[in-house]
Motif scaffolding. Structure first.
Motif, PDB file in Angstrom:
ATOM      1  N   VAL A  34       4.319  -9.530  -0.972  1.00 30.77           N
ATOM      2  CA  VAL A  34       4.299  -8.875   0.338  1.00 30.77           C
ATOM      3  C   VAL A  34       4.052  -7.376   0.184  1.00 30.77           C
ATOM      4  O   VAL A  34       3.246  -6.781   0.906  1.00 30.77           O
ATOM      5  CB  VAL A  34       5.639  -9.135   1.074  1.00 30.77           C
ATOM      6  N   GLN A  35       4.711  -6.767  -0.800  1.00 29.01           N
ATOM      7  CA  GLN A  35       4.556  -5.306  -0.963  1.00 29.01           C
ATOM      8  C   GLN A  35       3.149  -4.933  -1.405  1.00 29.01           C
ATOM      9  O   GLN A  35       2.595  -3.936  -0.948  1.00 29.01           O
ATOM     10  CB  GLN A  35       5.611  -4.765  -1.923  1.00 29.01           C
ATOM     11  N   LEU A  36       2.564  -5.772  -2.237  1.00 34.34           N
ATOM     12  CA  LEU A  36       1.183  -5.539  -2.682  1.00 34.34           C
ATOM     13  C   LEU A  36       0.241  -5.617  -1.469  1.00 34.34           C
ATOM     14  O   LEU A  36      -0.619  -4.762  -1.270  1.00 34.34           O
ATOM     15  CB  LEU A  36       0.805  -6.602  -3.717  1.00 34.34           C
ATOM     16  N   ASN A  37       0.442  -6.648  -0.633  1.00 32.01           N
ATOM     17  CA  ASN A  37      -0.386  -6.799   0.567  1.00 32.01           C
ATOM     18  C   ASN A  37      -0.211  -5.602   1.487  1.00 32.01           C
ATOM     19  O   ASN A  37      -1.171  -5.087   2.057  1.00 32.01           O
ATOM     20  CB  ASN A  37       0.003  -8.060   1.344  1.00 32.01           C
ATOM     21  N   SER A  38       1.029  -5.157   1.636  1.00 33.47           N
ATOM     22  CA  SER A  38       1.317  -4.044   2.531  1.00 33.47           C
ATOM     23  C   SER A  38       0.572  -2.798   2.070  1.00 33.47           C
ATOM     24  O   SER A  38      -0.016  -2.076   2.867  1.00 33.47           O
ATOM     25  CB  SER A  38       2.822  -3.799   2.542  1.00 33.47           C
ATOM     26  N   LYS A  39       0.575  -2.555   0.735  1.00 33.68           N
ATOM     27  CA  LYS A  39      -0.099  -1.356   0.215  1.00 33.68           C
ATOM     28  C   LYS A  39      -1.591  -1.445   0.446  1.00 33.68           C
ATOM     29  O   LYS A  39      -2.224  -0.496   0.885  1.00 33.68           O
ATOM     30  CB  LYS A  39       0.191  -1.202  -1.274  1.00 33.68           C
ATOM     31  N   SER A  40      -2.184  -2.629   0.185  1.00 37.96           N
ATOM     32  CA  SER A  40      -3.647  -2.711   0.305  1.00 37.96           C
ATOM     33  C   SER A  40      -4.073  -2.641   1.770  1.00 37.96           C
ATOM     34  O   SER A  40      -5.066  -1.995   2.093  1.00 37.96           O
ATOM     35  CB  SER A  40      -4.194  -3.965  -0.376  1.00 37.96           C
ATOM     36  N   SER A  41      -3.303  -3.240   2.707  1.00 33.52           N
ATOM     37  CA  SER A  41      -3.748  -3.139   4.101  1.00 33.52           C
ATOM     38  C   SER A  41      -3.432  -1.754   4.665  1.00 33.52           C
ATOM     39  O   SER A  41      -4.067  -1.292   5.583  1.00 33.52           O
ATOM     40  CB  SER A  41      -3.180  -4.243   4.979  1.00 33.52           C
TER      41      SER A  41
END
Ligand SMILES: C[S@@+](CC[C@H](N)C(=O)[O-])C[C@H]1O[C@@H](n2cnc3c(N)ncnc32)[C@H](O)[C@@H]1O
Length: 306
Positions: A34-41
């Motif tokens: 989730v945190q990886l997705n949050s950073k990329s979006s």
């Protein structure tokens, strides 16, 4: 005395210490995703910084698509609660494919993420569709919102009736040939931005009884009459009130990106919160404004009915 995660379960969970549970690989690896997705979006959203001049965007219903909520500056909303179009042939529905439909949900979700405060909540009411095949829309909603970096933090079953409502869509009567399940529930999926708790302080106004009821995963609340409100699929105001009281501070602004006849903004105003709503149908925006005009201000102290 505090309890801890144990092989045999725990009888009471008051002051429960769940550190060991959340250290397990299942939880930590999910949070990493989730945190990886949050950073990329977040990188794509960085271009969309809207100047924060004043509060004039609040307490309004906007008649355009919530795929671009350009009026709202970043990090302003405490709670977004909505029921998106289900794409099933209601007056306002287009005939979208699953991919096209999920693109709309993705675009709106990305904007909701941008405008939510850290720890702010996005609660989505959704039903699964059809039988042949059964489309588990809520599974698609999880995929899309996790890919946007939202952290899931709970799921509520909204029980809309007891099944004795005359529906006889049971498939093959008293036969195993092709029985059908008659849904008497919908889902409320609860997502958070960046973290599960609110880092900021505010005033909560939920009573002990309301809190005990609202923190259970099944909510018994009767649906609203479409005819009475003048919209094909209105929220019951009591459902909105329960969500708003559980998840928002009194000082918060409440957003509904698919506001329809404005039930969520109406509930927000009745509870003394700021509101903001979007709908692409002018007639629904007018109904919402009329309903909001009828809400007494400042509100009288009241509690959620069920
Ligand atoms: C299920 S209804 C919401 C009803 C609302 N909860 C109420 O209580 O009246 C979904 C609404 O989304 C609106 N809508 C559809 N596409 C939209 C978009 N791109 N932006 C904003 N609203 C949209 C429809 O016009 C419809 O009123």
């Amino acid at each position: 005395m505090t309890t801890k995660t144990s092989n045999f379960g725990t009888s009471s969970r008051e002051g429960h210490d769940s550190t060991d549970y959340y250290k397990r690989n299942m939880s930590t690896s999910f949070l990493d995703i989730v945190q990886l997705n949050s950073k990329s979006s977040h990188l794509t959203r960085a271009e969309r910084i809207i100047p924060d001049h004043n509060d004039s965007w609040k307490n309004k219903i906007y008649n355009h698509s919530s795929e671009d909520m350009f009026e709202i500056p970043n990090n302003k909303i405490g709670v977004a609660f909505t029921s998106p179009p289900y794409n099933v042939g209601k007056d306002y529905d287009e005939d979208l494919s699953v991919e096209e439909y999920m693109e709309l949900i993705h675009n709106v979700g990305r904007e909701v993420y941008r405008v939510l405060k850290p720890g702010g909540r996005y609660i989505i009411n959704i039903a699964n569709l059809g039988r042949r095949p059964y489309i588990p829309l809520h599974a698609f909603f999880y995929q899309v919102h996790i890919s946007l970096g939202f952290i899931p933090s709970g799921e509520i079953i909204w029980k809309k009736g007891n099944g004795a409502n005359g529906s006889c869509a049971w498939g093959s009567w008293q036969s195993s040939k092709s029985p059908c399940i008659r849904d008497i529930h919908e889902y409320l999926l609860v997502f958070n931005k960046e973290r599960v708790g609110r880092p900021d302080k505010g005033t909560s106004d939920i009573s002990k009884e309301e809190f005990m009821k609202a923190t259970l995963s099944i909510w018994d609340i009767l649906p609203e009459s479409a005819k009475r409100v003048g919209h094909p699929a209105p929220f019951p105001v009591d459902l909105c009130k329960r969500v708003i009281k559980l998840y928002s501070y009194q000082e918060d602004t409440i957003l509904d990106p698919f506001a329809g006849a404005g039930s969520c903004p109406v509930a927000a105003k009745q509870l003394g919160r700021y509101y903001v709503g979007y709908d692409i149908v002018k007639e629904y925006c007018e109904i919402a404004k009329k309903r909001l005009g009828d809400v007494e201000w400042p509100p009288r102290k009241q509690s959620v009915q069920s």
